[in-house]
Design a protein around this motif. Sequence first.
Motif, PDB file in Angstrom:
ATOM      1  N   ASP A 166       0.865  -1.177   0.000  1.00 41.77           N
ATOM      2  CA  ASP A 166       0.000   0.000   0.000  1.00 41.77           C
ATOM      3  C   ASP A 166       0.905   1.232   0.000  1.00 41.77           C
ATOM      4  O   ASP A 166       2.087   1.148   0.349  1.00 41.77           O
ATOM      5  CB  ASP A 166      -0.913  -0.022   1.239  1.00 41.77           C
ATOM      6  N   TRP A 167       0.328   2.352  -0.360  1.00 43.53           N
ATOM      7  CA  TRP A 167       1.088   3.609  -0.346  1.00 43.53           C
ATOM      8  C   TRP A 167       0.975   4.211   1.049  1.00 43.53           C
ATOM      9  O   TRP A 167      -0.100   4.606   1.480  1.00 43.53           O
ATOM     10  CB  TRP A 167       0.542   4.563  -1.402  1.00 43.53           C
ATOM     11  N   ILE A 168       2.115   4.255   1.727  1.00 42.73           N
ATOM     12  CA  ILE A 168       2.135   4.699   3.119  1.00 42.73           C
ATOM     13  C   ILE A 168       2.959   5.976   3.230  1.00 42.73           C
ATOM     14  O   ILE A 168       4.064   6.046   2.675  1.00 42.73           O
ATOM     15  CB  ILE A 168       2.761   3.607   4.007  1.00 42.73           C
ATOM     16  N   PRO A 169       2.460   6.990   3.941  1.00 42.46           N
ATOM     17  CA  PRO A 169       3.285   8.184   4.142  1.00 42.46           C
ATOM     18  C   PRO A 169       4.620   7.806   4.793  1.00 42.46           C
ATOM     19  O   PRO A 169       4.649   7.056   5.782  1.00 42.46           O
ATOM     20  CB  PRO A 169       2.430   9.053   5.070  1.00 42.46           C
ATOM     21  N   LEU A 209       5.099   9.288  -0.331  1.00 43.54           N
ATOM     22  CA  LEU A 209       4.510   7.984  -0.039  1.00 43.54           C
ATOM     23  C   LEU A 209       5.487   6.887  -0.439  1.00 43.54           C
ATOM     24  O   LEU A 209       6.226   7.021  -1.412  1.00 43.54           O
ATOM     25  CB  LEU A 209       3.208   7.812  -0.826  1.00 43.54           C
ATOM     26  N   PRO A 213      -1.124   6.403  -6.492  1.00 40.75           N
ATOM     27  CA  PRO A 213      -2.504   6.848  -6.713  1.00 40.75           C
ATOM     28  C   PRO A 213      -2.587   8.369  -6.822  1.00 40.75           C
ATOM     29  O   PRO A 213      -1.761   9.090  -6.267  1.00 40.75           O
ATOM     30  CB  PRO A 213      -3.241   6.355  -5.465  1.00 40.75           C
ATOM     31  N   GLU A 214      -3.603   8.807  -7.525  1.00 40.45           N
ATOM     32  CA  GLU A 214      -3.841  10.245  -7.648  1.00 40.45           C
ATOM     33  C   GLU A 214      -4.290  10.777  -6.286  1.00 40.45           C
ATOM     34  O   GLU A 214      -4.967  10.078  -5.548  1.00 40.45           O
ATOM     35  CB  GLU A 214      -4.956  10.514  -8.660  1.00 40.45           C
ATOM     36  N   GLU A 260      -6.477  12.447  -3.514  1.00 39.30           N
ATOM     37  CA  GLU A 260      -7.924  12.464  -3.386  1.00 39.30           C
ATOM     38  C   GLU A 260      -8.465  13.861  -3.661  1.00 39.30           C
ATOM     39  O   GLU A 260      -7.880  14.851  -3.235  1.00 39.30           O
ATOM     40  CB  GLU A 260      -8.306  12.040  -1.970  1.00 39.30           C
ATOM     41  N   THR A 271     -10.907  16.382  -2.616  1.00 41.46           N
ATOM     42  CA  THR A 271     -11.788  16.632  -1.468  1.00 41.46           C
ATOM     43  C   THR A 271     -12.852  17.663  -1.842  1.00 41.46           C
ATOM     44  O   THR A 271     -12.496  18.724  -2.352  1.00 41.46           O
ATOM     45  CB  THR A 271     -10.962  17.173  -0.284  1.00 41.46           C
TER      46      THR A 271
END
Lengths: 229, 208
Positions: free
Chosen positions: B76-79, B109, B202-203, B205, B207
Motif C-alpha cells: 500500500d502507499w504509506i506516508p 509515499l 494513486p492520484e 484524493e 476533497t
Amino acid sequence: MMPETVLVVEDESRMRRFLWEALSDRGYRVAEATTLAQAEKLAEQHRPSIILLDLMLPDGDGMSLLRRMRERRRTPVIVLSGRDGEQDKVAALDAGANDYLTKPFGMQELLARVRVALRLASEQPEPEDGRLTVGAIALDIPRHEVRIDNELIHLTPIEFRLLLALARNAGRVLTHRQLLAEVWGPERTNQTHHLRVHVASLRRKIERDPARPRWLQTEAGIGYRLRDE
Amino acid sequence: MEGSELTLDRATLASAVHDLRNPLAVIVGMTSVLRARAMPRDRDCLDAINMECNRISRMVDNLMAVARAANVGARDWIPADELASAAVGRLEGILTGTAVALEVPSDELVHVDPVLGELLLVNILELLAWPADGGVTLAITREDKRTLIQVHGTVAGAGAPCVNLMIAQKIAEAHGGSLERLEPAGGGTLIRVVLPDGAARPEPEVTP
C-alpha cells in the motif's frame, strides 16, 4: 460497591494464573473458562463486565464465541492473541471485539486496556455539552473546533471527523475499515491510502513531534489508536 | 530462499511461534505482577528479565517475518513519516541511549507491505543502535519510481551481519529491492535500501 467481574477464557493454566493474579490484585473478581462451551455457560451465569478471550481454544475458535456474544449483548471483549497475522486481529475487531492484546503483554498494559474497555462501555455516547477531551486534545463538536494545549488548530473537515471518531474511542484501536466507514462511508472501505494520508496530515497538526507521536499511534496493518493515558 | 531454516512453510512457523509465545507470555506477565509487588531494589532485576523477554519476542516476530517475506502481502502507499514514526515507536524503551534523527519528507509515499515495511526499519534501527550511546539517522527519499532508505549509525563496526540484517535483506528483496551495508568515508555504518514501486502512485484524493 460490587467488584467488576472479568471472565477469562484461556486454556493455558499458567496464563490464566497470570491473569488471575494481575486482575485480583486490582480488585476485580475473576471467573475462568477453559473452553468455548464453559465460557458460554459462565457468561450467562456471571454476566461479566468484560471478557478476555483467547482465540485458540480446545473446542473451537474464539471468533465463534465473539460472534455469538455480539448477537446478544454488548459486553466488551478483549481478544488475547498469540497469532501474528494482522488479518486475525482485524477480523476480530471488525467482528465486534473491543480491543486485542498480542502475547506477550505485561500487567500494566492489560489493566490499561481493561480500564479503557470498561470506560467506553459505560460512557454516554455523546457528552451533553458537546465537548470531548483526550489528554491535551480538546474537541468542541458543535463548533468543529480543536485545541491542543489550549491552542486552536485548523483541521480540514475530514481530519476533524477522523479525530472525532478516534476521540470517541480513545484508548481503543479502530481498524482501517472502521475509520473509513465512519468518515468516508461504507462504500469506500478499501481506500486505505487516502486514510493514511489524512491521518499523517492530522498527526502533523496535533503532535508536537510527529516523528515520535504522543497521541496518535499507528498499529501496522490494523489501524490507529488515540492514546488517552 | 536458501538455507534449511528458511524452508519451513508459514503454517509450521506460525505453529512454532505460537508455542514460543505462550511461555513467553507467562514469563512477561508473571514478571510484571511480581514487579508491582516487589521492593524497589528488586525492580531492576525484574526489568532486566522483562527487557530480555521482549528481545526474544522481537526475535519471534522476526521468525514470522522470514516466512512472510517470501510472500509479501498487499502493498500500500504509506506516508514515509508514518512508516518511520511507527518503527521508532515500536522500539520505544529499547533505543534508550541512542539518539535517532529522522530526515523524512512529510509529503512522500512509500509503496510497501505495511507490516513488513515497519519490520524492515525496526530491524535496521535495532542493528545500528547497538552498541548504545551512538546516534542513528534515518533518511527516506524518493527518486524515479523507487524509494531510497538510508540509515546511518555513528558507531563504527555496528551493523555486523546478524539476524537483523538477514531479515531486513529478505524484506527488501521480497519487495523486488536490495539492501547493502556500506562503510562511508565519514565513518560509522550505512545501510542502504532501495525499494522499487510495485504499482503506480494513486492520484491525490479530490476533497469536496
